[in-house]
Design a protein around this motif. Structure first.
Motif, PDB file in Angstrom:
ATOM      1  N   ALA A   1       5.835   4.973  -0.089  1.00 53.36           N
ATOM      2  CA  ALA A   1       5.734   6.428  -0.198  1.00 53.36           C
ATOM      3  C   ALA A   1       5.881   7.089   1.166  1.00 53.36           C
ATOM      4  N   GLN A   2       5.332   6.468   2.210  1.00 52.12           N
ATOM      5  CA  GLN A   2       5.461   7.007   3.560  1.00 52.12           C
ATOM      6  C   GLN A   2       6.922   6.997   4.020  1.00 52.12           C
ATOM      7  N   ILE A   3       7.620   5.937   3.686  1.00 52.51           N
ATOM      8  CA  ILE A   3       9.040   5.850   4.051  1.00 52.51           C
ATOM      9  C   ILE A   3       9.831   6.952   3.354  1.00 52.51           C
ATOM     10  N   ARG A   4       9.555   7.158   2.087  1.00 55.72           N
ATOM     11  CA  ARG A   4      10.275   8.185   1.343  1.00 55.72           C
ATOM     12  C   ARG A   4       9.964   9.580   1.880  1.00 55.72           C
ATOM     13  N   ALA A   5       8.724   9.810   2.272  1.00 57.11           N
ATOM     14  CA  ALA A   5       8.356  11.120   2.815  1.00 57.11           C
ATOM     15  C   ALA A   5       9.048  11.362   4.155  1.00 57.11           C
ATOM     16  N   TRP A   6       9.100  10.339   5.018  1.00 55.27           N
ATOM     17  CA  TRP A   6       9.735  10.468   6.336  1.00 55.27           C
ATOM     18  C   TRP A   6      11.250  10.619   6.171  1.00 55.27           C
ATOM     19  N   ASN A   7      11.818   9.886   5.243  1.00 48.25           N
ATOM     20  CA  ASN A   7      13.256   9.954   4.964  1.00 48.25           C
ATOM     21  C   ASN A   7      13.498  10.781   3.700  1.00 48.25           C
ATOM     22  N   TRP A   8      12.998  11.989   3.700  1.00 47.32           N
ATOM     23  CA  TRP A   8      13.004  12.811   2.483  1.00 47.32           C
ATOM     24  C   TRP A   8      14.421  13.153   2.017  1.00 47.32           C
ATOM     25  N   LEU A   9      15.334  13.324   2.959  1.00 45.09           N
ATOM     26  CA  LEU A   9      16.696  13.691   2.573  1.00 45.09           C
ATOM     27  C   LEU A   9      17.430  12.497   1.967  1.00 45.09           C
ATOM     28  N   ASP A  10      17.294  11.327   2.579  1.00 43.15           N
ATOM     29  CA  ASP A  10      17.861  10.115   1.985  1.00 43.15           C
ATOM     30  C   ASP A  10      17.297   9.877   0.586  1.00 43.15           C
ATOM     31  N   SER A  11      15.995  10.138   0.429  1.00 43.76           N
ATOM     32  CA  SER A  11      15.351   9.922  -0.866  1.00 43.76           C
ATOM     33  C   SER A  11      15.909  10.862  -1.922  1.00 43.76           C
ATOM     34  N   ALA A  12      16.114  12.115  -1.548  1.00 39.20           N
ATOM     35  CA  ALA A  12      16.651  13.081  -2.504  1.00 39.20           C
ATOM     36  C   ALA A  12      18.069  12.711  -2.910  1.00 39.20           C
ATOM     37  N   LEU A  13      18.878  12.270  -1.942  1.00 33.35           N
ATOM     38  CA  LEU A  13      20.250  11.852  -2.250  1.00 33.35           C
ATOM     39  C   LEU A  13      20.254  10.649  -3.185  1.00 33.35           C
ATOM     40  N   TYR A  14      19.416   9.670  -2.874  1.00 34.64           N
ATOM     41  CA  TYR A  14      19.366   8.462  -3.691  1.00 34.64           C
ATOM     42  C   TYR A  14      18.961   8.784  -5.125  1.00 34.64           C
ATOM     43  N   ASP A  15      17.912   9.568  -5.285  1.00 37.39           N
ATOM     44  CA  ASP A  15      17.421   9.878  -6.631  1.00 37.39           C
ATOM     45  C   ASP A  15      18.499  10.603  -7.434  1.00 37.39           C
ATOM     46  N   HIS A  16      19.210  11.520  -6.801  1.00 34.01           N
ATOM     47  CA  HIS A  16      20.247  12.270  -7.510  1.00 34.01           C
ATOM     48  C   HIS A  16      21.399  11.369  -7.933  1.00 34.01           C
ATOM     49  N   PHE A  17      21.913  10.582  -6.991  1.00 31.91           N
ATOM     50  CA  PHE A  17      23.111   9.801  -7.290  1.00 31.91           C
ATOM     51  C   PHE A  17      22.804   8.530  -8.082  1.00 31.91           C
ATOM     52  N   ASN A  18      21.568   8.064  -8.035  1.00 31.59           N
ATOM     53  CA  ASN A  18      21.179   6.970  -8.926  1.00 31.59           C
ATOM     54  C   ASN A  18      21.193   7.466 -10.370  1.00 31.59           C
ATOM     55  N   ALA A  19      20.665   8.657 -10.589  1.00 30.64           N
ATOM     56  CA  ALA A  19      20.697   9.237 -11.929  1.00 30.64           C
ATOM     57  C   ALA A  19      22.136   9.506 -12.367  1.00 30.64           C
ATOM     58  N   THR A  20      22.975   9.941 -11.437  1.00 26.29           N
ATOM     59  CA  THR A  20      24.390  10.194 -11.748  1.00 26.29           C
ATOM     60  C   THR A  20      25.089   8.918 -12.189  1.00 26.29           C
ATOM     61  N   LEU A  21      24.817   7.820 -11.473  1.00 29.86           N
ATOM     62  CA  LEU A  21      25.432   6.537 -11.818  1.00 29.86           C
ATOM     63  C   LEU A  21      25.119   6.153 -13.258  1.00 29.86           C
ATOM     64  N   TRP A  22      23.865   6.289 -13.654  1.00 28.57           N
ATOM     65  CA  TRP A  22      23.481   5.875 -14.999  1.00 28.57           C
ATOM     66  C   TRP A  22      24.044   6.809 -16.064  1.00 28.57           C
ATOM     67  N   ARG A  23      24.231   8.079 -15.734  1.00 28.64           N
ATOM     68  CA  ARG A  23      24.892   8.981 -16.679  1.00 28.64           C
ATOM     69  C   ARG A  23      26.352   8.559 -16.881  1.00 28.64           C
ATOM     70  N   GLN A  24      27.006   8.163 -15.787  1.00 28.03           N
ATOM     71  CA  GLN A  24      28.395   7.717 -15.891  1.00 28.03           C
ATOM     72  C   GLN A  24      28.505   6.443 -16.722  1.00 28.03           C
ATOM     73  N   LEU A  25      27.562   5.532 -16.545  1.00 26.09           N
ATOM     74  CA  LEU A  25      27.579   4.294 -17.324  1.00 26.09           C
ATOM     75  C   LEU A  25      27.329   4.569 -18.796  1.00 26.09           C
TER      76      LEU A  25
ATOM     77  N   GLY B   1       0.812  -1.212   0.000  1.00 23.35           N
ATOM     78  CA  GLY B   1       0.000   0.000   0.000  1.00 23.35           C
ATOM     79  C   GLY B   1       0.847   1.265   0.000  1.00 23.35           C
ATOM     80  N   PRO B   2       0.555   2.171   0.939  1.00 21.92           N
ATOM     81  CA  PRO B   2       1.255   3.467   0.948  1.00 21.92           C
ATOM     82  C   PRO B   2       2.623   3.426   1.631  1.00 21.92           C
ATOM     83  N   MET B   3       3.050   2.269   2.137  1.00 25.28           N
ATOM     84  CA  MET B   3       4.256   2.226   2.968  1.00 25.28           C
ATOM     85  C   MET B   3       5.518   2.741   2.262  1.00 25.28           C
TER      86      MET B   3
END
Length: 403
Positions: free
Chosen positions: A269-293, A265-267
């Motif tokens: 999304a709830q985790i990402r909202a509570w851990n908003w800073l971790d989520s922002a870091l992950y999204d940025h550096f995941n995209a960075t990884l694929w650009r490097q590849l 269910g919503p779990m």
């Protein structure tokens, strides 16, 4: 050990390394990757041996650490290890300090134990040409893991009725206490490990995220992504100019399936909202990884991945005598040096045992080290490095915080 035996061991190690290298080179050539720097280490360029790995929690970081420990042993490098009063961590959750490093493990080439980033202290300790590396994991999967793994030590989790992750996510502020010493386990844990403010307000502050990302990018040459571990190793190997066999691995510190919680269910999304800073870091550096590849060329990366996985399959067969990895509970592992630490009776960490009649000599040692858990390997390295230090510093006094 006699000089003759030492000579024979060195010959065996060199032969195994040469065969692996030649095998990889021939396969790469046949697939058309030989002309690209991805396929083998750049000729004439030495391997980079100074690495600081910021070991984040619940991100497959124990597997990366094991790769670095084994590389250090094979190349007679020094690994920075904590003083006994810090346990196997550099006195986490304190910010890293040089005084947390055992004096018999300095000056180091490799740093890979849990700590909280302190760039100034690390740069004073490590060589000037050190490559800084870390790893992130998708926040929902990571938080599910840390909720069960740290239940016994995190008061914010212990307050939740029946240990329910679903209940915690419905009302996290009812249970979370930012001022508690163990609160980093319950919110934005990766951001905390990287020196950030886990409780920064307002949540979702894009200006703070941009500044934090910029600081991380100014320090780290590579941010690996746990969900794309093999692809991350392609980049790591290129960054350090290592051979393919230098990044072979088996997964470590994994939970038994029964210890995992199902997110529904919503779990997520709830985790990402509570851990908003971790989520922002992950999204940025995941995209960075694929650009490097993409910059390296996806066809050749895919070929290297296939070769890497083929080598790992051969390694499993060599170590275990079969193609399938036998994951075992603690009670099933005969060798106590290979039993992983168990965080609680409710969370089972699985490990490996090696067959009694398996490989011998150098090959057996390689297999043992590849499946050895963090605590045992750290103790083993500290012991060997202390012996080496005392041999090279015969008149040095044993420090009070040494052992």
């Amino acid at each position: 050990m006699s000089q003759k035996k030492i000579f024979l061991v060195l010959v065996a190690v060199s032969t195994v390394s040469l065969l692996l290298h030649l095998n990889w080179t021939m396969l790469a050539f046949s697939l058309g990757c030989f002309s690209l720097p991805l396929s083998v280490a750049a000729p004439g360029k030495p391997k980079h041996t100074s690495v600081a790995f910021l070991k984040t929690h619940k991100t497959a970081s124990s597997t990366v650490q094991n790769i670095l420990f084994r590389f250090a042993e094979r190349h007679n490098l020094t690994v920075a290890l904590p003083v006994p009063s810090c346990g196997h961590l550099f006195c986490y959750p304190h910010m890293f300090s040089g005084c947390f490093v055992h004096p018999h493990t300095v000056p180091p080439d490799i740093l890979a134990s849990h700590t909280r980033l302190n760039v100034g202290q690390m740069r004073r300790l490590m060589p000037n040409d050190t490559r800084y590396v870390t790893i992130l994991r998708e926040p929902a999967a990571m938080f599910e893991s840390q909720f069960s793994y740290f239940m016994q030590v995190c008061q914010s989790f212990q307050r939740v009725p029946n240990g329910s992750l679903e209940e915690f996510l419905r009302h996290p502020t009812l249970y979370y206490r930012a001022e508690e010493n163990d609160s980093m386990y319950a919110r934005n844990m990766v951001a905390f490990d990287l020196g950030g403010d886990k409780d920064h307000q307002p949540a979702g502050d894009s200006e703070y995220v941009q500044g934090f990302v910029a600081r991380i990018e100014s320090v780290f040459s590579l941010v690996m992504i746990a969900e794309h571990f093999d692809e991350s190793l392609v980049l790591l190997r290129r960054l350090l100019n290592w051979e393919p066999e230098d990044v072979l691995y088996l997964k470590l510190n994994m939970r038994k399936e029964e210890s995992r919680l199902t997110l529904h269910g919503p779990m997520p999304a709830q985790i990402r909202a509570w851990n908003w800073l971790d989520s922002a870091l992950y999204d940025h550096f995941n995209a960075t990884l694929w650009r490097q590849l993409e910059q390296l060329g996806r066809p050749c990366v895919e070929r290297e991945l296939r070769l890497m996985r083929r080598m790992r399959k051969s390694l499993v067969r060599e170590c275990f005598g079969e193609d399938t990895l036998p994951l075992l509970s603690n009670s099933q592992i005969r060798n106590k040096d290979l039993r992983p630490w168990q965080p609680s009776s409710k969370v089972a960490i699985v490990g490996y045992d090696l067959p009694v009649n398996g490989s011998g000599g150098q090959a057996k040692d390689m297999c043992v080290k590849m499946v050895m858990p963090e605590l045992q390997y750290s103790r083993l390295l500290l012991k060997s490095q202390m012996i080496r230090y005392r041999r090279t510093h015969p008149h040095a006094l044993t420090p009070k915080n040494g052992s």
